[in-house]
Design a protein around this motif. Sequence first.
Motif, PDB file in Angstrom:
ATOM      1  N   PRO A 153      17.064  -2.228  34.064  1.00 40.90           N
ATOM      2  CA  PRO A 153      17.533  -3.209  35.041  1.00 40.90           C
ATOM      3  C   PRO A 153      17.892  -2.577  36.389  1.00 40.90           C
ATOM      4  O   PRO A 153      18.405  -1.457  36.453  1.00 40.90           O
ATOM      5  CB  PRO A 153      18.780  -3.800  34.385  1.00 40.90           C
ATOM      6  CG  PRO A 153      18.628  -3.512  32.928  1.00 40.90           C
ATOM      7  CD  PRO A 153      17.862  -2.226  32.843  1.00 40.90           C
ATOM      8  N   ALA A 154      17.617  -3.314  37.437  1.00 39.71           N
ATOM      9  CA  ALA A 154      17.876  -2.837  38.801  1.00 39.71           C
ATOM     10  C   ALA A 154      19.353  -2.488  39.008  1.00 39.71           C
ATOM     11  O   ALA A 154      19.673  -1.528  39.709  1.00 39.71           O
ATOM     12  CB  ALA A 154      17.432  -3.884  39.811  1.00 39.71           C
ATOM     13  N   GLU A 155      20.251  -3.275  38.387  1.00 43.36           N
ATOM     14  CA  GLU A 155      21.690  -3.004  38.535  1.00 43.36           C
ATOM     15  C   GLU A 155      22.038  -1.606  38.031  1.00 43.36           C
ATOM     16  O   GLU A 155      22.864  -0.911  38.620  1.00 43.36           O
ATOM     17  CB  GLU A 155      22.540  -4.019  37.760  1.00 43.36           C
ATOM     18  CG  GLU A 155      22.377  -5.444  38.186  1.00 43.36           C
ATOM     19  CD  GLU A 155      21.254  -6.171  37.440  1.00 43.36           C
ATOM     20  OE1 GLU A 155      21.112  -7.380  37.669  1.00 43.36           O
ATOM     21  OE2 GLU A 155      20.531  -5.551  36.650  1.00 43.36           O
ATOM     22  N   LEU A 156      21.403  -1.215  36.937  1.00 45.82           N
ATOM     23  CA  LEU A 156      21.662   0.111  36.370  1.00 45.82           C
ATOM     24  C   LEU A 156      20.995   1.194  37.204  1.00 45.82           C
ATOM     25  O   LEU A 156      21.593   2.232  37.469  1.00 45.82           O
ATOM     26  CB  LEU A 156      21.176   0.183  34.924  1.00 45.82           C
ATOM     27  CG  LEU A 156      21.299   1.543  34.247  1.00 45.82           C
ATOM     28  CD1 LEU A 156      22.738   2.037  34.272  1.00 45.82           C
ATOM     29  CD2 LEU A 156      20.771   1.480  32.830  1.00 45.82           C
ATOM     30  N   ARG A 157      19.775   0.963  37.643  1.00 47.52           N
ATOM     31  CA  ARG A 157      19.073   1.983  38.418  1.00 47.52           C
ATOM     32  C   ARG A 157      19.751   2.251  39.761  1.00 47.52           C
ATOM     33  O   ARG A 157      19.676   3.351  40.287  1.00 47.52           O
ATOM     34  CB  ARG A 157      17.616   1.581  38.595  1.00 47.52           C
ATOM     35  CG  ARG A 157      16.941   1.597  37.228  1.00 47.52           C
ATOM     36  CD  ARG A 157      15.501   1.257  37.158  1.00 47.52           C
ATOM     37  NE  ARG A 157      14.914   0.520  38.222  1.00 47.52           N
ATOM     38  CZ  ARG A 157      13.649   0.624  38.559  1.00 47.52           C
ATOM     39  NH1 ARG A 157      12.863   1.466  37.923  1.00 47.52           N
ATOM     40  NH2 ARG A 157      13.150  -0.116  39.516  1.00 47.52           N
ATOM     41  N   ALA A 158      20.454   1.268  40.300  1.00 52.10           N
ATOM     42  CA  ALA A 158      21.154   1.436  41.578  1.00 52.10           C
ATOM     43  C   ALA A 158      22.527   2.107  41.413  1.00 52.10           C
ATOM     44  O   ALA A 158      23.081   2.631  42.375  1.00 52.10           O
ATOM     45  CB  ALA A 158      21.324   0.085  42.246  1.00 52.10           C
ATOM     46  N   LEU A 159      23.068   2.091  40.228  1.00 49.55           N
ATOM     47  CA  LEU A 159      24.432   2.562  40.000  1.00 49.55           C
ATOM     48  C   LEU A 159      24.653   4.050  40.317  1.00 49.55           C
ATOM     49  O   LEU A 159      25.630   4.382  40.998  1.00 49.55           O
ATOM     50  CB  LEU A 159      24.856   2.234  38.568  1.00 49.55           C
ATOM     51  CG  LEU A 159      26.332   2.300  38.248  1.00 49.55           C
ATOM     52  CD1 LEU A 159      27.167   1.466  39.216  1.00 49.55           C
ATOM     53  CD2 LEU A 159      26.562   1.817  36.812  1.00 49.55           C
ATOM     54  N   PRO A 160      23.792   4.976  39.878  1.00 48.39           N
ATOM     55  CA  PRO A 160      24.044   6.384  40.225  1.00 48.39           C
ATOM     56  C   PRO A 160      24.100   6.625  41.736  1.00 48.39           C
ATOM     57  O   PRO A 160      24.942   7.376  42.218  1.00 48.39           O
ATOM     58  CB  PRO A 160      22.866   7.128  39.584  1.00 48.39           C
ATOM     59  CG  PRO A 160      22.428   6.239  38.458  1.00 48.39           C
ATOM     60  CD  PRO A 160      22.647   4.840  38.960  1.00 48.39           C
ATOM     61  N   ASP A 161      23.225   5.960  42.474  1.00 46.40           N
ATOM     62  CA  ASP A 161      23.236   6.129  43.933  1.00 46.40           C
ATOM     63  C   ASP A 161      24.494   5.547  44.555  1.00 46.40           C
ATOM     64  O   ASP A 161      25.023   6.090  45.522  1.00 46.40           O
ATOM     65  CB  ASP A 161      21.996   5.495  44.556  1.00 46.40           C
ATOM     66  CG  ASP A 161      20.719   6.253  44.190  1.00 46.40           C
ATOM     67  OD1 ASP A 161      20.797   7.447  43.846  1.00 46.40           O
ATOM     68  OD2 ASP A 161      19.639   5.631  44.250  1.00 46.40           O
ATOM     69  N   ALA A 162      24.992   4.449  44.001  1.00 46.39           N
ATOM     70  CA  ALA A 162      26.235   3.853  44.512  1.00 46.39           C
ATOM     71  C   ALA A 162      27.422   4.796  44.272  1.00 46.39           C
ATOM     72  O   ALA A 162      28.317   4.906  45.119  1.00 46.39           O
ATOM     73  CB  ALA A 162      26.481   2.493  43.857  1.00 46.39           C
ATOM     74  N   ILE A 163      27.421   5.472  43.141  1.00 48.04           N
ATOM     75  CA  ILE A 163      28.492   6.443  42.847  1.00 48.04           C
ATOM     76  C   ILE A 163      28.391   7.622  43.806  1.00 48.04           C
ATOM     77  O   ILE A 163      29.392   8.074  44.366  1.00 48.04           O
ATOM     78  CB  ILE A 163      28.432   6.892  41.375  1.00 48.04           C
ATOM     79  CG1 ILE A 163      28.708   5.700  40.450  1.00 48.04           C
ATOM     80  CG2 ILE A 163      29.428   8.023  41.112  1.00 48.04           C
ATOM     81  CD1 ILE A 163      28.411   5.961  38.984  1.00 48.04           C
TER      82      ILE A 163
END
Length: 179
Positions: A153-163
């Motif tokens: 899911p896109a939400e998960l793939r974006a999470l490391p970059d947000a951190i």
Amino acid sequence: MTQSATRAAPYFLLALSLGACAAAEPPPTAMPPSAAPESAVPSGDYDIRLERGACFGRCPQYRLRLVAGRAEFSGERHVAVLESVQGPVDPAALARLLEQLRAPALARLKDVYRPGQPGCGTVATDMPSSRIDWTLDGQSRRLTLYHGCQAAPAELRALPDAIDEAGNSRRWIREGLDR
């Protein structure tokens, strides 16, 4: 009294009274930077950890922790800083990250997205992985993502970059650096 002294007397009295008014008000004081309120660093109970794993190339390997308004970074391979360091977080990015972690969409995700696991889909090989652990508002969660899982899911793939953005880890990684 001379005529010029008589003309100067009102100005002298005016200056004297203005000085008295100024003395009656406390002078403005600048707040020292250390005592200034932390303008936008979100408060609350959070502890967010990101661990970036190896790939078949020069992917940065490191651990990043966001806690109590600071970022703690520990570089392992292919980063500029190969030691444990810490620095401030980006308050606005941290606020966005905390909102993202509280989103119902993340609560519905599987814990693991790896090749051979449901939800991974088609796999690109030789990609890095990320492990994300967080405790927020008394609730804990761990997600593992192999970045080659095309159906994650896109939400998960974006999470490391947000951190990474909230921790401003780029200052320690300097992407593309080979060690």
